[in-house]
Design a protein around this motif. Sequence first.
Motif, PDB file in Angstrom:
ATOM      1  N   GLY A 114      17.429 -13.171  -0.580  1.00  0.00           N
ATOM      2  CA  GLY A 114      16.335 -13.661   0.242  1.00  0.00           C
ATOM      3  C   GLY A 114      15.027 -13.667  -0.529  1.00  0.00           C
ATOM      4  N   ALA A 115      13.912 -13.747   0.196  1.00  0.00           N
ATOM      5  CA  ALA A 115      12.593 -13.812  -0.443  1.00  0.00           C
ATOM      6  C   ALA A 115      12.228 -12.436  -0.998  1.00  0.00           C
ATOM      7  N   THR A 116      12.106 -12.343  -2.317  1.00  0.00           N
ATOM      8  CA  THR A 116      11.795 -11.084  -2.974  1.00  0.00           C
ATOM      9  C   THR A 116      10.436 -11.183  -3.652  1.00  0.00           C
ATOM     10  N   VAL A 117       9.702 -10.087  -3.640  1.00  0.00           N
ATOM     11  CA  VAL A 117       8.342 -10.070  -4.159  1.00  0.00           C
ATOM     12  C   VAL A 117       8.348 -10.009  -5.682  1.00  0.00           C
ATOM     13  N   ILE A 118       7.534 -10.868  -6.284  1.00  0.00           N
ATOM     14  CA  ILE A 118       7.316 -10.836  -7.727  1.00  0.00           C
ATOM     15  C   ILE A 118       6.070 -10.011  -8.045  1.00  0.00           C
ATOM     16  N   SER A 119       4.989 -10.290  -7.315  1.00  0.00           N
ATOM     17  CA  SER A 119       3.737  -9.571  -7.507  1.00  0.00           C
ATOM     18  C   SER A 119       2.862  -9.790  -6.282  1.00  0.00           C
ATOM     19  N   GLY A 120       1.813  -9.015  -6.164  1.00  0.00           N
ATOM     20  CA  GLY A 120       0.946  -9.196  -5.012  1.00  0.00           C
ATOM     21  C   GLY A 120      -0.291  -8.319  -5.075  1.00  0.00           C
ATOM     22  N   HIS A 121      -1.307  -8.737  -4.325  1.00  0.00           N
ATOM     23  CA  HIS A 121      -2.577  -8.013  -4.251  1.00  0.00           C
ATOM     24  C   HIS A 121      -3.099  -8.190  -2.833  1.00  0.00           C
ATOM     25  N   VAL A 122      -3.210  -7.092  -2.092  1.00  0.00           N
ATOM     26  CA  VAL A 122      -3.636  -7.152  -0.697  1.00  0.00           C
ATOM     27  C   VAL A 122      -4.903  -6.322  -0.522  1.00  0.00           C
ATOM     28  N   VAL A 123      -5.974  -6.983  -0.096  1.00  0.00           N
ATOM     29  CA  VAL A 123      -7.251  -6.295   0.128  1.00  0.00           C
ATOM     30  C   VAL A 123      -7.893  -6.717   1.447  1.00  0.00           C
ATOM     31  N   ASP A 124      -7.148  -7.401   2.287  1.00  0.00           N
ATOM     32  CA  ASP A 124      -7.661  -7.835   3.583  1.00  0.00           C
ATOM     33  C   ASP A 124      -7.014  -7.005   4.682  1.00  0.00           C
ATOM     34  N   PRO A 125      -7.799  -6.328   5.514  1.00  0.00           N
ATOM     35  CA  PRO A 125      -7.231  -5.421   6.525  1.00  0.00           C
ATOM     36  C   PRO A 125      -6.445  -6.124   7.613  1.00  0.00           C
ATOM     37  N   GLN A 126      -6.566  -7.436   7.720  1.00  0.00           N
ATOM     38  CA  GLN A 126      -5.798  -8.167   8.742  1.00  0.00           C
ATOM     39  C   GLN A 126      -4.316  -8.229   8.410  1.00  0.00           C
ATOM     40  N   ILE A 127      -3.949  -7.997   7.150  1.00  0.00           N
ATOM     41  CA  ILE A 127      -2.550  -8.074   6.733  1.00  0.00           C
ATOM     42  C   ILE A 127      -1.885  -6.725   6.963  1.00  0.00           C
ATOM     43  N   ILE A 128      -0.841  -6.725   7.774  1.00  0.00           N
ATOM     44  CA  ILE A 128      -0.127  -5.495   8.120  1.00  0.00           C
ATOM     45  C   ILE A 128       1.305  -5.603   7.601  1.00  0.00           C
ATOM     46  N   LEU A 129       1.743  -4.622   6.848  1.00  0.00           N
ATOM     47  CA  LEU A 129       3.104  -4.630   6.333  1.00  0.00           C
ATOM     48  C   LEU A 129       4.094  -4.387   7.471  1.00  0.00           C
ATOM     49  N   ALA A 130       5.356  -4.656   7.200  1.00  0.00           N
ATOM     50  CA  ALA A 130       6.395  -4.513   8.229  1.00  0.00           C
ATOM     51  C   ALA A 130       6.505  -3.090   8.740  1.00  0.00           C
ATOM     52  N   ASN A 131       6.137  -2.111   7.918  1.00  0.00           N
ATOM     53  CA  ASN A 131       6.210  -0.708   8.338  1.00  0.00           C
ATOM     54  C   ASN A 131       4.930  -0.233   9.018  1.00  0.00           C
ATOM     55  N   GLY A 132       3.983  -1.147   9.245  1.00  0.00           N
ATOM     56  CA  GLY A 132       2.754  -0.810   9.945  1.00  0.00           C
ATOM     57  C   GLY A 132       1.595  -0.410   9.064  1.00  0.00           C
ATOM     58  N   VAL A 133       1.811  -0.293   7.759  1.00  0.00           N
ATOM     59  CA  VAL A 133       0.735   0.107   6.845  1.00  0.00           C
ATOM     60  C   VAL A 133      -0.218  -1.063   6.618  1.00  0.00           C
ATOM     61  N   ARG A 134      -1.496  -0.757   6.552  1.00  0.00           N
ATOM     62  CA  ARG A 134      -2.524  -1.762   6.301  1.00  0.00           C
ATOM     63  C   ARG A 134      -3.696  -1.073   5.620  1.00  0.00           C
ATOM     64  N   LEU A 135      -4.681  -1.854   5.174  1.00  0.00           N
ATOM     65  CA  LEU A 135      -5.892  -1.252   4.657  1.00  0.00           C
ATOM     66  C   LEU A 135      -6.543  -0.438   5.769  1.00  0.00           C
ATOM     67  N   GLY A 136      -6.975   0.762   5.436  1.00  0.00           N
ATOM     68  CA  GLY A 136      -7.535   1.656   6.426  1.00  0.00           C
ATOM     69  C   GLY A 136      -6.555   2.694   6.915  1.00  0.00           C
ATOM     70  N   SER A 137      -5.247   2.495   6.650  1.00  0.00           N
ATOM     71  CA  SER A 137      -4.267   3.518   7.022  1.00  0.00           C
ATOM     72  C   SER A 137      -4.575   4.822   6.287  1.00  0.00           C
ATOM     73  N   THR A 138      -4.373   5.941   6.943  1.00  0.00           N
ATOM     74  CA  THR A 138      -4.609   7.226   6.305  1.00  0.00           C
ATOM     75  C   THR A 138      -3.404   7.623   5.461  1.00  0.00           C
ATOM     76  N   LEU A 139      -3.598   8.598   4.611  1.00  0.00           N
ATOM     77  CA  LEU A 139      -2.497   9.080   3.779  1.00  0.00           C
ATOM     78  C   LEU A 139      -1.354   9.638   4.629  1.00  0.00           C
ATOM     79  N   PRO A 140      -1.625  10.457   5.650  1.00  0.00           N
ATOM     80  CA  PRO A 140      -0.511  10.910   6.497  1.00  0.00           C
ATOM     81  C   PRO A 140       0.227   9.757   7.170  1.00  0.00           C
TER      82      PRO A 140
END
Length: 215
Positions: free
Chosen positions: A133-159
């Motif tokens: 399927g679609a596999t990642v080659i590279s990427g750069h995410v710095v916009d908080p509107q983008i949320i990963l499938a596991n719920g992580v986004r910019l602004g997420s805390t370390l815990p």
Amino acid sequence: MFRPNTLFLLGFAAVTSCQHDTSSEGKAAVPNSPAVDARPPIPRTDTLELATKPPGEEAYDAYLKADTLVVVSTDRAVVYPFGRVARAAALTTRYPLFTAKKGVAYAQGDPYPYTLLRFGNSAVKFYDDSEEGATVISGHVVDPQIILANGVRLGSTLPELLRAYSVTVPTEKVRGIRIVTVEFVVDRIIYHYAFRNNRVMGIDFDSYSVIDKSL
């Protein structure tokens, strides 16, 4: 055309005996060499006993390296940060913020079509593998509107980030962590999470793909 599985340099020996330097600095503009990285492993400073693990999965391997927590995952979901789809363009249905642009990269003289998803100052490049399927080659995410499938986004805390990967780190170890890297157990994808004031400030994706990683 190579078989799809030649896009990735396999040969990841036992996780606890062979770790690569996963820094992506200086790698973004040119294709990776097909040769196996022969650099010596970086010694760990502290191996952690993990208190939790994903249901039905083996426990992750995690260790500290200066101010970086390195997590090596056995969960195949890690390979698909935005969810698994056959073609990257289909992710625009789940993530309508992204716009898709197709292109062709060349490695060892062979053409490899790729899809580049962009939004704001963020971009992620994919290869549509016929088997994986679609596999990642590279990427750069710095916009908080983008949320990963596991719920992580910019602004997420370390815990919050650690819980998303079912990793538990003793409280006294968390204080000095500024970077978290998450890597699939077989050489495929590497996440780099940078922290400021205990919150995610940037997400970078790297891989062992031979396709040009420039965004």
